[in-house]
Design a protein around this motif. Structure first.
Motif, mmCIF file in Angstrom:
data_model
loop_
_atom_site.group_PDB
_atom_site.id
_atom_site.type_symbol
_atom_site.label_atom_id
_atom_site.label_comp_id
_atom_site.label_asym_id
_atom_site.label_seq_id
_atom_site.Cartn_x
_atom_site.Cartn_y
_atom_site.Cartn_z
ATOM 1 N N TYR A 44 0.839 -1.203 0.000
ATOM 2 C CA TYR A 44 0.000 0.000 0.000
ATOM 3 C C TYR A 44 0.875 1.256 0.000
ATOM 4 C CZ TYR A 44 -3.420 3.514 1.334
ATOM 5 O OH TYR A 44 -4.221 4.643 1.354
ATOM 6 N N ALA A 45 1.893 1.269 0.868
ATOM 7 C CA ALA A 45 2.781 2.433 0.931
ATOM 8 C C ALA A 45 3.521 2.628 -0.385
ATOM 9 C CB ALA A 45 3.774 2.259 2.078
ATOM 10 N N MET A 46 3.891 1.529 -1.031
ATOM 11 C CA MET A 46 4.610 1.602 -2.303
ATOM 12 C C MET A 46 3.716 2.149 -3.411
ATOM 13 S SD MET A 46 6.003 -1.550 -4.634
ATOM 14 C CE MET A 46 4.331 -2.209 -4.658
ATOM 15 N N PHE A 47 2.498 1.612 -3.548
ATOM 16 C CA PHE A 47 1.605 2.003 -4.647
ATOM 17 C C PHE A 47 1.051 3.420 -4.474
ATOM 18 C CE2 PHE A 47 1.192 -2.612 -5.544
ATOM 19 C CZ PHE A 47 1.412 -2.573 -6.917
ATOM 20 N N THR A 48 0.741 3.810 -3.247
ATOM 21 C CA THR A 48 0.102 5.105 -3.014
ATOM 22 C C THR A 48 1.069 6.212 -2.622
ATOM 23 O OG1 THR A 48 -0.308 4.669 -0.654
ATOM 24 C CG2 THR A 48 -1.970 3.896 -2.226
ATOM 25 N N GLY A 49 2.222 5.839 -2.072
ATOM 26 C CA GLY A 49 3.162 6.844 -1.583
ATOM 27 C C GLY A 49 2.801 7.363 -0.200
ATOM 28 N N GLU A 50 1.745 6.814 0.409
ATOM 29 C CA GLU A 50 1.309 7.257 1.741
ATOM 30 C C GLU A 50 2.013 6.469 2.850
ATOM 31 O OE1 GLU A 50 -2.860 7.212 2.448
ATOM 32 O OE2 GLU A 50 -3.364 8.433 0.713
ATOM 33 N N GLY A 51 2.344 7.173 3.915
ATOM 34 C CA GLY A 51 2.853 6.529 5.120
ATOM 35 C C GLY A 51 4.157 5.780 4.948
ATOM 36 N N GLN A 52 4.967 6.180 3.982
ATOM 37 C CA GLN A 52 6.216 5.446 3.763
ATOM 38 C C GLN A 52 7.175 5.586 4.942
ATOM 39 O OE1 GLN A 52 8.202 5.929 0.014
ATOM 40 N NE2 GLN A 52 6.451 5.198 -1.178
ATOM 41 N N LEU A 53 7.154 6.731 5.615
ATOM 42 C CA LEU A 53 8.022 6.914 6.778
ATOM 43 C C LEU A 53 7.743 5.853 7.830
ATOM 44 C CD1 LEU A 53 10.023 8.386 8.609
ATOM 45 C CD2 LEU A 53 8.157 9.927 9.275
ATOM 46 N N TYR A 54 6.483 5.636 8.152
ATOM 47 C CA TYR A 54 6.128 4.665 9.189
ATOM 48 C C TYR A 54 6.366 3.234 8.722
ATOM 49 C CZ TYR A 54 4.121 8.816 11.219
ATOM 50 O OH TYR A 54 3.961 10.089 11.729
ATOM 51 N N THR A 55 6.265 3.022 7.418
ATOM 52 C CA THR A 55 6.579 1.705 6.871
ATOM 53 C C THR A 55 8.055 1.394 7.057
ATOM 54 O OG1 THR A 55 4.838 1.966 5.207
ATOM 55 C CG2 THR A 55 6.487 0.259 4.807
ATOM 56 N N PHE A 56 8.903 2.384 6.781
ATOM 57 C CA PHE A 56 10.340 2.181 6.973
ATOM 58 C C PHE A 56 10.682 2.002 8.455
ATOM 59 C CE2 PHE A 56 10.889 4.289 2.716
ATOM 60 C CZ PHE A 56 11.507 3.208 2.111
#
Length: 277
Positions: free
Chosen positions: A162-174
Motif C-alpha cells: 500500500y505504501a509503495m503504490f500510493t506513496g502514503e505513510g512510507q516513513l512509518y513503513t520504513f
C-alpha cells in the motif's frame, strides 16, 4: 593502432553505459511501473540468493551436506531472509534517520505523503521478498513456519505494498521495517543449532545479541513510532482511511506479536544461562 582500439573500446563502453542509464531512468525507474519492476526484481533476487546460498553451502559447509532435503530448503530460505533483512534494514535506517526526505525541517508537503523513486523501489523489492517467502511458507507448511509467520508476512506485504503504490505513510513503513535487523541473528541461531553448536559460546553470544536487538528494534523503536504518529497526528489524519488504519492496525498487531516473541526470547535466554551454571 592500439590507441585507436582503446579509444573505440572506451567509446563503446560509454555508449552502453548511456543506454543502460536511459533504460533505468525511463523504464525501470519510471513512476508508473516502479511498483511492478521492483516487485519482480525482489522475487528474482530471492531466487538468485536461494541458488547462491545452495551453491556456496554445498562447497563450504559440512553441516549443509549432512542435512535432510527439508532442512536444506529451510537453510536456503533463511539465506534469502538474511540478505533481505540486511538490505531493507539499511535502507530503512537511512530514510528514517539520515535522509532529508522525511525530515521535519523540510517544507515540501505533509510528511505522510512524501516519497521518492528510490523509496518506492526499495519497498517494492521488500514486497517481492514477502510474497516469495510467503509462497514458500505455504508450500512447505508448517516446515518453514506456523500460522504466526503467515500472519506476519501477510500483514507486512499488504502494508508495504500500500505504501509503495500510493506513496502514503512510507516513513512509518520504513520505521517498522527497521525491525528486520533482528532477522540475521534469529537465522544465525537456527544455523548454529542445526550445525550442532547449541552449547557453543557463539550460540550464547548470539542469544544475547538477539535480546538487545529485539529490545531496541522491535520494542523501543515501535514505541518511538507510536510517539511520532501521536506528534504528527494532524498529518496522519489526512491520509486515506485505508492508509490511516494500516498505520495503526498493522504496527499494533506486529507490536503485540513482538512482545509475545520477546517473552519467549527472555525465557530461552534464561534457560541457556541456567544450563551453563
Amino acid at each position: 593502432m592500439s590507441m585507436e582500439v582503446s579509444q573505440k573500446t572506451v567509446m563503446a563502453f560509454k555508449s552502453y553505459q548511456n543506454q543502460a542509464e536511459v533504460l533505468v531512468k525511463n523504464y525501470l525507474l519510471a513512476d508508473p511501473i516502479i511498483p511492478y519492476t521492483s516487485v519482480l526484481g525482489g522475487i528474482f533476487a530471492c531466487k538468485m540468493v536461494y541458488d547462491l546460498t545452495q551453491l556456496i553451502s554445498t562447497f563450504y559447509s559440512r553441516s549443509y551436506n549432512a542435512l535432510t532435503k527439508l532442512q536444506r530448503i529451510e537453510w536456503n530460505s533463511r539465506g534469502i531472509s538474511t540478505v533481505h533483512a540486511i538490505f531493507i534494514a539499511t535502507v530503512s535506517l537511512y530514510f528514517v534517520f539520515w535522509s532529508d526526505l522525511f525530515s521535519d525541517q523540510q517544507h515540501t508537503g505533509l510528511i505522510t505523503f512524501r516519497h521518492s523513486q528510490i523509496s518506492s523501489f526499495s519497498l517494492g523489492v521488500s514486497v517481492g521478498y514477502f510474497l516469495a517467502d510467503l509462497a514458500m511458507i505455504l508450500w512447505m507448511y508448517p516446515t518453514l513456519g506456523g500460522i504466526e509467520y503467515i500472519v506476519h508476512h501477510s500483514l507486512s506485504a499488504i502494508a508495504v505494498a500500500y505504501a509503495m503504490f500510493t506513496g502514503e505513510g512510507q516513513l512509518y513503513t520504513f520505521m517498522v521495517l527497521i525491525s528486520e535487523i533482528t532477522t540475521p541473528e534469529i537465522n544465525m541461531r537456527w544455523y548454529l543449532d542445526t550445525a550442532g553448536l547449541k552449547r557453543s559460546s557463539a550460540y550464547l553470544i548470539n542469544g544475547v545479541v538477539i535480546f538487545f536487538a529485539w529490545l531496541v528494534a522491535r520494542i523501543l523503536l515501535f514505541a518511538y513510532m507510536f510517539c511520532h504518529v501521536y506528534l504528527h497526528y494532524d498529518q496522519v489524519i489526512k491520509m486515506h482511511i485505508i492508509g490511516f488504519l494500516l498505520v495503526f492496525v498493522v504496527p499494533s498487531a506486529l507490536a503485540t506479536m513482538n512482545l509475545i516473541w520477546f517473552g519467549k526470547i527472555i525465557k530461552g535466554l534464561k534457560k541457556t544461562f541456567a544450563k551453563r551454571q
